[in-house]
Motif scaffolding. Structure first.
Motif, mmCIF file in Angstrom:
data_model
loop_
_atom_site.group_PDB
_atom_site.id
_atom_site.type_symbol
_atom_site.label_atom_id
_atom_site.label_comp_id
_atom_site.label_asym_id
_atom_site.label_seq_id
_atom_site.Cartn_x
_atom_site.Cartn_y
_atom_site.Cartn_z
ATOM 1 N N ILE A 68 0.805 -1.224 0.000
ATOM 2 C CA ILE A 68 0.000 0.000 0.000
ATOM 3 C C ILE A 68 0.838 1.275 0.000
ATOM 4 C CG2 ILE A 68 -1.930 -1.127 1.173
ATOM 5 C CD1 ILE A 68 -0.999 0.312 3.752
ATOM 6 N N GLY A 69 2.169 1.160 0.077
ATOM 7 C CA GLY A 69 2.991 2.371 0.097
ATOM 8 C C GLY A 69 4.466 2.033 0.119
ATOM 9 N N ASP A 70 5.285 3.081 0.052
ATOM 10 C CA ASP A 70 6.740 2.968 0.039
ATOM 11 C C ASP A 70 7.262 3.172 1.461
ATOM 12 O OD1 ASP A 70 9.468 3.144 -0.302
ATOM 13 O OD2 ASP A 70 9.397 4.626 -1.910
ATOM 14 N N VAL A 71 8.055 2.232 1.967
ATOM 15 C CA VAL A 71 8.550 2.317 3.339
ATOM 16 C C VAL A 71 9.569 3.429 3.529
ATOM 17 C CG1 VAL A 71 8.119 -0.110 3.838
ATOM 18 C CG2 VAL A 71 10.311 0.574 2.858
ATOM 19 N N ASN A 72 10.073 3.997 2.440
ATOM 20 C CA ASN A 72 11.014 5.115 2.536
ATOM 21 C C ASN A 72 10.354 6.463 2.274
ATOM 22 O OD1 ASN A 72 13.391 3.521 3.044
ATOM 23 N ND2 ASN A 72 13.311 2.886 0.908
ATOM 24 N N ASP A 73 9.048 6.470 2.043
ATOM 25 C CA ASP A 73 8.300 7.702 1.764
ATOM 26 C C ASP A 73 7.755 8.249 3.086
ATOM 27 O OD1 ASP A 73 6.540 9.695 1.039
ATOM 28 O OD2 ASP A 73 5.636 8.563 -0.601
ATOM 29 N N MET A 74 8.261 9.400 3.518
ATOM 30 C CA MET A 74 7.850 9.951 4.807
ATOM 31 C C MET A 74 6.367 10.301 4.837
ATOM 32 S SD MET A 74 11.108 12.264 6.037
ATOM 33 C CE MET A 74 11.398 13.051 4.448
ATOM 34 N N GLN A 75 5.817 10.728 3.706
ATOM 35 C CA GLN A 75 4.394 11.029 3.652
ATOM 36 C C GLN A 75 3.571 9.764 3.856
ATOM 37 O OE1 GLN A 75 2.819 14.400 2.736
ATOM 38 N NE2 GLN A 75 1.359 13.205 3.948
ATOM 39 N N ALA A 76 3.982 8.661 3.195
ATOM 40 C CA ALA A 76 3.270 7.390 3.361
ATOM 41 C C ALA A 76 3.407 6.861 4.783
ATOM 42 C CB ALA A 76 3.793 6.369 2.352
ATOM 43 N N LEU A 77 4.583 7.006 5.373
ATOM 44 C CA LEU A 77 4.777 6.555 6.755
ATOM 45 C C LEU A 77 3.863 7.316 7.710
ATOM 46 C CD1 LEU A 77 8.676 6.283 6.819
ATOM 47 C CD2 LEU A 77 7.069 4.375 6.987
ATOM 48 N N TYR A 78 3.736 8.626 7.498
ATOM 49 C CA TYR A 78 2.892 9.448 8.366
ATOM 50 C C TYR A 78 1.407 9.143 8.136
ATOM 51 C CZ TYR A 78 0.706 13.590 10.405
ATOM 52 O OH TYR A 78 -0.092 14.428 11.134
ATOM 53 N N ASN A 79 0.997 9.068 6.880
ATOM 54 C CA ASN A 79 -0.415 8.850 6.566
ATOM 55 C C ASN A 79 -0.916 7.500 7.063
ATOM 56 O OD1 ASN A 79 -0.533 11.332 5.316
ATOM 57 N ND2 ASN A 79 -0.338 10.526 3.244
ATOM 58 N N ASN A 80 -0.027 6.507 7.126
ATOM 59 C CA ASN A 80 -0.443 5.167 7.526
ATOM 60 C C ASN A 80 -0.111 4.850 8.984
ATOM 61 O OD1 ASN A 80 -1.486 3.646 4.996
ATOM 62 N ND2 ASN A 80 0.355 4.691 4.267
ATOM 63 N N GLY A 81 0.277 5.871 9.752
ATOM 64 C CA GLY A 81 0.437 5.702 11.179
ATOM 65 C C GLY A 81 1.739 5.090 11.634
ATOM 66 N N PHE A 82 2.731 5.012 10.755
ATOM 67 C CA PHE A 82 4.022 4.452 11.150
ATOM 68 C C PHE A 82 4.951 5.495 11.766
ATOM 69 C CE2 PHE A 82 2.693 1.603 7.661
ATOM 70 C CZ PHE A 82 2.673 0.411 8.360
ATOM 71 N N SER A 83 4.679 6.751 11.564
ATOM 72 C CA SER A 83 5.560 7.809 12.027
ATOM 73 C C SER A 83 4.742 8.998 12.514
ATOM 74 C CB SER A 83 6.498 8.241 10.886
ATOM 75 O OG SER A 83 7.254 9.382 11.256
ATOM 76 N N ASP A 84 5.279 9.700 13.519
ATOM 77 C CA ASP A 84 4.673 10.940 14.008
ATOM 78 C C ASP A 84 5.286 12.175 13.337
ATOM 79 O OD1 ASP A 84 2.954 9.608 15.819
ATOM 80 O OD2 ASP A 84 4.587 9.469 17.291
ATOM 81 N N VAL A 85 6.231 11.963 12.447
ATOM 82 C CA VAL A 85 6.906 13.074 11.771
ATOM 83 C C VAL A 85 5.996 13.592 10.666
ATOM 84 C CG1 VAL A 85 8.938 13.777 10.469
ATOM 85 C CG2 VAL A 85 9.149 12.046 12.267
#
Length: 298
Positions: free
Chosen positions: A276-293
């Motif tokens: 569902i997304g790229d693990v190196n994409d900060m926007q995808a990490l944030y949108n999918n709840g993996f990061s608070d950045v």
């Protein structure tokens, strides 16, 4: 001034780390006088007016109400955020994995577990401070990431196994439609979207072993297996990574299988997933709840 045979006011290497780290020197004592500063640095070219916290400073005690010789108060006055980044060694793009707002000295005590690193890769981690949006000095350390088996992870969990891992076969999905044209004997293929992602299935046997007898702990295994299935089934994104270096941001698809694998106490868990997304994409990490950045730091 000479103490224990070492001069720290003259000499080219008087303040270099080897001189300060020799077993001979255990302490610095100053007495019979009035002092307003004690400054040590690896840079012997500094003049008295240039004393202060710099890259080579080892200690700077100003005796301004405390005996603190560290840089905590200096850092606190020159830092409003600490930024931690990661990238694969040899690449150019950094991924911001943590932002810490600094309001007190205690905020510098940062503990971070990075579970999103893939296997068999050397990473560079960068730590830097910011003040009013301007980056100060940074430190970079290399870390080699490796593990066995496969794992699912997010901000709150890490589950996996090293037993009976299958090959995790995948397929690449692309949006395309074939057209039969009246004026051509060949098919025409039309793509209407940028869809280009992977899907697959993976299976493994989850076990918890008794650390003293090196045998399977049946009760602990059952509890661990149930927690693993509950996490797969909670309809939230996950990161799946395998010891061969592959890694994906996924959603789990119905259904999750729990089947006997040889012995009745060996249960194989298998599930299907889609990327569902790229693990190196900060926007995808944030949108999918993996990061608070958030996008402030993209």
């Amino acid at each position: 001034m000479i103490f224990l045979g070492t001069s720290f006011c003259s000499g080219r290497y008087a303040l270099s780390p080897p001189a300060l780290m020799t077993p001979v020197i255990f302490a610095i004592q100053i007495f019979d006088g009035v002092y307003n500063q004690l400054f040590l640095s690896t840079d012997t070219s500094l003049t008295v007016d240039e004393c202060g916290w710099k890259y080579g400073t080892l200690m700077d005690a100003e005796f301004n109400g405390t005996l603190d010789a560290g840089n905590s108060f200096f850092s606190l006055n020159h830092t409003d955020h600490v930024i931690i980044r990661r990238r694969e060694a040899g690449t150019q793009e950094w991924t911001v994995i943590h932002v810490q707002e600094i309001k007190s000295k205690d905020d510098f005590n940062i503990r971070l577990r990075d579970t999103y690193a893939r296997a068999g890769v050397e990473y560079e981690y960068s730590v830097s401070s910011y003040l009013n949006g301007v980056e100060n000095d940074y430190v970079v350390q290399n870390v080699y990431s490796d593990f066995a088996g496969f794992y699912i992870t997010d901000k709150d969990c890490l589950y996996g196994t090293i037993y009976d891992i299958d090959g995790c076969d995948t397929s690449r999905t692309m949006a395309a439609q074939t057209l039969e044209l009246l004026n051509s004997k060949y098919m025409s293929v039309v793509s209407h979207s940028a869809l280009n992602c992977e899907s697959g299935a993976i299976a493994g046997t989850l076990l918890k072993t008794d650390p003293y007898e090196c045998v399977a702990d049946q009760n602990a295994t059952l509890a661990y297996r149930n927690r693993f299935k509950d996490r797969l089934a909670n309809k939230k994104p996950l990161i799946l990574k395998i010891d061969d270096g592959r890694i994906w941001m996924i959603r789990v698809l119905p259904d999750i299988s729990d089947s006997q694998h040889g012995h009745r106490d060996l249960r194989e868990i298998s599930f299907q997933w889609v990327e569902i997304g790229d693990v190196n994409d900060m926007q995808a990490l944030y949108n999918n709840g993996f990061s608070d950045v958030d996008s402030t730091w993209f």
